[in-house]
Design a protein around this motif. Structure first.
Motif, PDB file in Angstrom:
ATOM      1  N   LEU A  65     -36.808  -9.596  18.557  1.00 47.34           N
ATOM      2  CA  LEU A  65     -37.572 -10.570  17.775  1.00 47.34           C
ATOM      3  C   LEU A  65     -36.958 -10.757  16.397  1.00 47.34           C
ATOM      4  O   LEU A  65     -36.818 -11.890  15.909  1.00 47.34           O
ATOM      5  N   GLU A  66     -36.597  -9.669  15.738  1.00 51.29           N
ATOM      6  CA  GLU A  66     -35.979  -9.771  14.414  1.00 51.29           C
ATOM      7  C   GLU A  66     -34.635 -10.488  14.488  1.00 51.29           C
ATOM      8  O   GLU A  66     -34.309 -11.302  13.611  1.00 51.29           O
ATOM      9  N   LEU A  67     -33.859 -10.195  15.528  1.00 49.43           N
ATOM     10  CA  LEU A  67     -32.569 -10.854  15.694  1.00 49.43           C
ATOM     11  C   LEU A  67     -32.751 -12.355  15.896  1.00 49.43           C
ATOM     12  O   LEU A  67     -32.028 -13.166  15.298  1.00 49.43           O
ATOM     13  N   PHE A  68     -33.712 -12.740  16.720  1.00 50.04           N
ATOM     14  CA  PHE A  68     -33.940 -14.169  16.964  1.00 50.04           C
ATOM     15  C   PHE A  68     -34.397 -14.878  15.692  1.00 50.04           C
ATOM     16  O   PHE A  68     -33.956 -16.005  15.411  1.00 50.04           O
ATOM     17  N   PHE A  80     -26.474  -8.882  23.899  1.00 54.51           N
ATOM     18  CA  PHE A  80     -25.622  -8.234  24.903  1.00 54.51           C
ATOM     19  C   PHE A  80     -24.738  -7.164  24.263  1.00 54.51           C
ATOM     20  O   PHE A  80     -24.577  -6.062  24.798  1.00 54.51           O
ATOM     21  N   HIS A  81     -24.185  -7.441  23.092  1.00 54.11           N
ATOM     22  CA  HIS A  81     -23.325  -6.476  22.407  1.00 54.11           C
ATOM     23  C   HIS A  81     -24.140  -5.364  21.754  1.00 54.11           C
ATOM     24  O   HIS A  81     -23.656  -4.244  21.607  1.00 54.11           O
ATOM     25  N   GLN A  82     -25.351  -5.645  21.360  1.00 57.69           N
ATOM     26  CA  GLN A  82     -26.180  -4.605  20.753  1.00 57.69           C
ATOM     27  C   GLN A  82     -26.597  -3.546  21.766  1.00 57.69           C
ATOM     28  O   GLN A  82     -26.684  -2.365  21.425  1.00 57.69           O
ATOM     29  N   LEU A  83     -26.835  -3.950  23.003  1.00 59.08           N
ATOM     30  CA  LEU A  83     -27.301  -3.005  24.021  1.00 59.08           C
ATOM     31  C   LEU A  83     -26.169  -2.225  24.661  1.00 59.08           C
ATOM     32  O   LEU A  83     -26.417  -1.261  25.389  1.00 59.08           O
ATOM     33  N   GLY A  84     -24.932  -2.624  24.444  1.00 59.17           N
ATOM     34  CA  GLY A  84     -23.810  -1.869  24.954  1.00 59.17           C
ATOM     35  C   GLY A  84     -23.482  -2.096  26.418  1.00 59.17           C
ATOM     36  O   GLY A  84     -22.839  -1.252  27.041  1.00 59.17           O
ATOM     37  N   PHE A  85     -23.905  -3.228  27.000  1.00 61.35           N
ATOM     38  CA  PHE A  85     -23.548  -3.538  28.379  1.00 61.35           C
ATOM     39  C   PHE A  85     -22.047  -3.797  28.475  1.00 61.35           C
ATOM     40  O   PHE A  85     -21.421  -4.306  27.545  1.00 61.35           O
ATOM     41  N   ARG A  86     -21.471  -3.498  29.626  1.00 60.24           N
ATOM     42  CA  ARG A  86     -20.041  -3.704  29.844  1.00 60.24           C
ATOM     43  C   ARG A  86     -19.747  -5.053  30.475  1.00 60.24           C
ATOM     44  O   ARG A  86     -18.652  -5.589  30.311  1.00 60.24           O
ATOM     45  N   LEU A  95      -9.302  -6.515   9.648  1.00 62.22           N
ATOM     46  CA  LEU A  95     -10.612  -6.325   9.022  1.00 62.22           C
ATOM     47  C   LEU A  95     -10.458  -5.864   7.581  1.00 62.22           C
ATOM     48  O   LEU A  95      -9.553  -5.087   7.253  1.00 62.22           O
ATOM     49  N   VAL A  96     -11.365  -6.351   6.729  1.00 56.77           N
ATOM     50  CA  VAL A  96     -11.510  -5.859   5.360  1.00 56.77           C
ATOM     51  C   VAL A  96     -12.972  -5.469   5.184  1.00 56.77           C
ATOM     52  O   VAL A  96     -13.868  -6.287   5.418  1.00 56.77           O
ATOM     53  N   VAL A  97     -13.228  -4.215   4.801  1.00 56.37           N
ATOM     54  CA  VAL A  97     -14.593  -3.712   4.643  1.00 56.37           C
ATOM     55  C   VAL A  97     -14.730  -3.045   3.279  1.00 56.37           C
ATOM     56  O   VAL A  97     -13.730  -2.707   2.630  1.00 56.37           O
ATOM     57  N   ASN A  98     -15.969  -2.862   2.838  1.00 54.84           N
ATOM     58  CA  ASN A  98     -16.217  -2.119   1.606  1.00 54.84           C
ATOM     59  C   ASN A  98     -16.683  -0.708   1.937  1.00 54.84           C
ATOM     60  O   ASN A  98     -16.780  -0.329   3.103  1.00 54.84           O
ATOM     61  N   GLU A  99     -16.981   0.087   0.897  1.00 53.58           N
ATOM     62  CA  GLU A  99     -17.360   1.481   1.121  1.00 53.58           C
ATOM     63  C   GLU A  99     -18.746   1.628   1.735  1.00 53.58           C
ATOM     64  O   GLU A  99     -19.127   2.718   2.159  1.00 53.58           O
ATOM     65  N   LEU A 100     -19.508   0.522   1.808  1.00 56.40           N
ATOM     66  CA  LEU A 100     -20.830   0.545   2.426  1.00 56.40           C
ATOM     67  C   LEU A 100     -20.774   0.237   3.918  1.00 56.40           C
ATOM     68  O   LEU A 100     -21.816   0.207   4.583  1.00 56.40           O
ATOM     69  N   GLY A 101     -19.570  -0.018   4.439  1.00 58.96           N
ATOM     70  CA  GLY A 101     -19.415  -0.330   5.848  1.00 58.96           C
ATOM     71  C   GLY A 101     -19.621  -1.787   6.184  1.00 58.96           C
ATOM     72  O   GLY A 101     -19.629  -2.150   7.365  1.00 58.96           O
ATOM     73  N   TYR A 145     -22.314  -5.864  15.127  1.00 62.90           N
ATOM     74  CA  TYR A 145     -22.052  -4.743  14.215  1.00 62.90           C
ATOM     75  C   TYR A 145     -22.708  -4.982  12.853  1.00 62.90           C
ATOM     76  O   TYR A 145     -23.264  -4.044  12.262  1.00 62.90           O
ATOM     77  N   CYS A 146     -22.644  -6.209  12.361  1.00 68.10           N
ATOM     78  CA  CYS A 146     -23.245  -6.513  11.045  1.00 68.10           C
ATOM     79  C   CYS A 146     -24.746  -6.242  11.033  1.00 68.10           C
ATOM     80  O   CYS A 146     -25.312  -5.965   9.969  1.00 68.10           O
ATOM     81  N   HIS A 147     -25.399  -6.326  12.201  1.00 66.48           N
ATOM     82  CA  HIS A 147     -26.842  -6.098  12.278  1.00 66.48           C
ATOM     83  C   HIS A 147     -27.188  -4.659  12.623  1.00 66.48           C
ATOM     84  O   HIS A 147     -28.364  -4.355  12.859  1.00 66.48           O
ATOM     85  N   GLN A 148     -26.197  -3.773  12.675  1.00 69.31           N
ATOM     86  CA  GLN A 148     -26.511  -2.373  12.943  1.00 69.31           C
ATOM     87  C   GLN A 148     -27.363  -1.787  11.814  1.00 69.31           C
ATOM     88  O   GLN A 148     -27.066  -1.996  10.631  1.00 69.31           O
ATOM     89  N   PRO A 149     -28.400  -1.026  12.140  1.00 72.45           N
ATOM     90  CA  PRO A 149     -29.238  -0.442  11.079  1.00 72.45           C
ATOM     91  C   PRO A 149     -28.498   0.613  10.262  1.00 72.45           C
ATOM     92  O   PRO A 149     -28.779   0.788   9.075  1.00 72.45           O
TER      93      PRO A 149
END
Length: 294
Positions: free
Chosen positions: A4-7, A51-57, A152-158, A271-275
């Motif tokens: 629900l939050e993702l939608f 689909f990517h959040q649940l880890g299905f192959r 990829l370019v990331v900061n120290e917060l991931g 990945y950006c929505h990972q808690p």
């Protein structure tokens, strides 16, 4: 993040996106029907990212065995799997803009790295047809591969700050200037980014590139804090590992170039929505520095 939050996140973006994109479209003078499909763009984007959040192959198994059976109440206008696959290429522009909207904010400290995206086994290169004349051969520390590179370019917060996909034979240093146009401060990378020309270009606009030196190079003095942060460059290696093993951005079952690009974009969004993301704790750095000095 729940479904629900993702939608809700994606739907808020799509409402603004569809309004802006219709205002920018060029008309050819011919009236055309603006017929809406059974499923909205936000619903389809939500399913692809989920689909990517649940880890299905396998996306087909995910759609037929999970979405069609258990998420009918959440998506009452669900279309068939064949129709959904036909509509997926139309999600690429909106997914690209949404990914850009999910990027983090520069903090003055960033890490850069490139990882391989293998599309087939090396023994099947000559039989591979999906990415023929597009994918190339490249080499990493683990050996040769056939496919693409994800920079990829990331900061120290991931948080992801910038990204791009190139053929496998592209030098890691080539896309650095474009990826870091909005960055200042310090940029940490591995030995593959060693270049005096690149260092001067970045330094002239306020970005200092810090890397280790090769064995045949003269040693140079480095600030202790920079040396410590260079050891913490493993944060981006962890992010690459999560993108491949959790978000499933790499597999050899692609049947089209558009499917490959949508898979990478949706995996990055997931990945950006990972808690919880890999992060560095600044409070520990002075303690480590004091320990080394003593």
């Amino acid at each position: 993040m729940s479904l629900l939050e993702l939608f809700c996140e994606i739907d808020d973006f799509c409402q603004t996106y569809e309004t802006e994109i219709h205002q920018q479209l060029l008309a050819d003078g011919i009236k055309k029907r603006q017929r809406r499909g059974k499923m909205s763009m936000s619903e389809m984007m939500t399913i692809v990212v989920y689909f990517h959040q649940l880890g299905f192959r396998n996306f087909k198994s995910f759609y037929l065995a999970y979405v069609s059976r258990h998420l009918r109440s959440e998506f009452p206008q669900l279309v068939s799997y064949t129709r959904f696959v036909q509509l997926m290429p139309y999600l690429i522009p909106s997914m690209s803009l949404y990914l850009h909207n999910c990027f983090g904010h520069p903090t003055g400290m960033s890490f850069i790295d490139a990882t391989s995206l293998v599309v087939c086994h090396n023994r099947r290169i000559h039989q591979h047809r999906v990415f023929k004349h597009i994918a190339t051969r490249g080499k990493t520390s683990t050996g040769w591969f056939y496919g693409f590179k994800l920079h990829l370019v990331v900061n120290e917060l991931g948080d992801i700050l910038a990204c791009c996909v190139t053929p496998a034979n592209v030098d890691d240093r080539q896309p650095v200037e474009k990826l870091t146009t909005h960055l200042t401060g310090k940029l940490f990378g591995d030995k593959g980014y060693l270049s005096s020309k690149l260092f001067k270009q970045l330094f002239n606009r306020g970005l200092q590139l810090i890397t280790k030196i090769r064995k045949n190079m003269k040693n140079k003095l480095m600030i202790l804090s920079d040396k410590l942060m260079l050891r913490k460059r493993a944060i981006i290696e962890t992010i690459n590992d999560q993108l491949k093993n959790i978000s499933q951005i790499e597999h050899s079952r692609h049947r089209s170039v558009t499917g490959f690009m949508l898979n990478v974009l949706a995996g990055l969004v997931a990945y950006c929505h990972q808690p919880k993301k890999p992060t560095l704790i600044h409070n520990d750095l002075p303690i480590i520095a004091e320990f080394i000095q003593n």
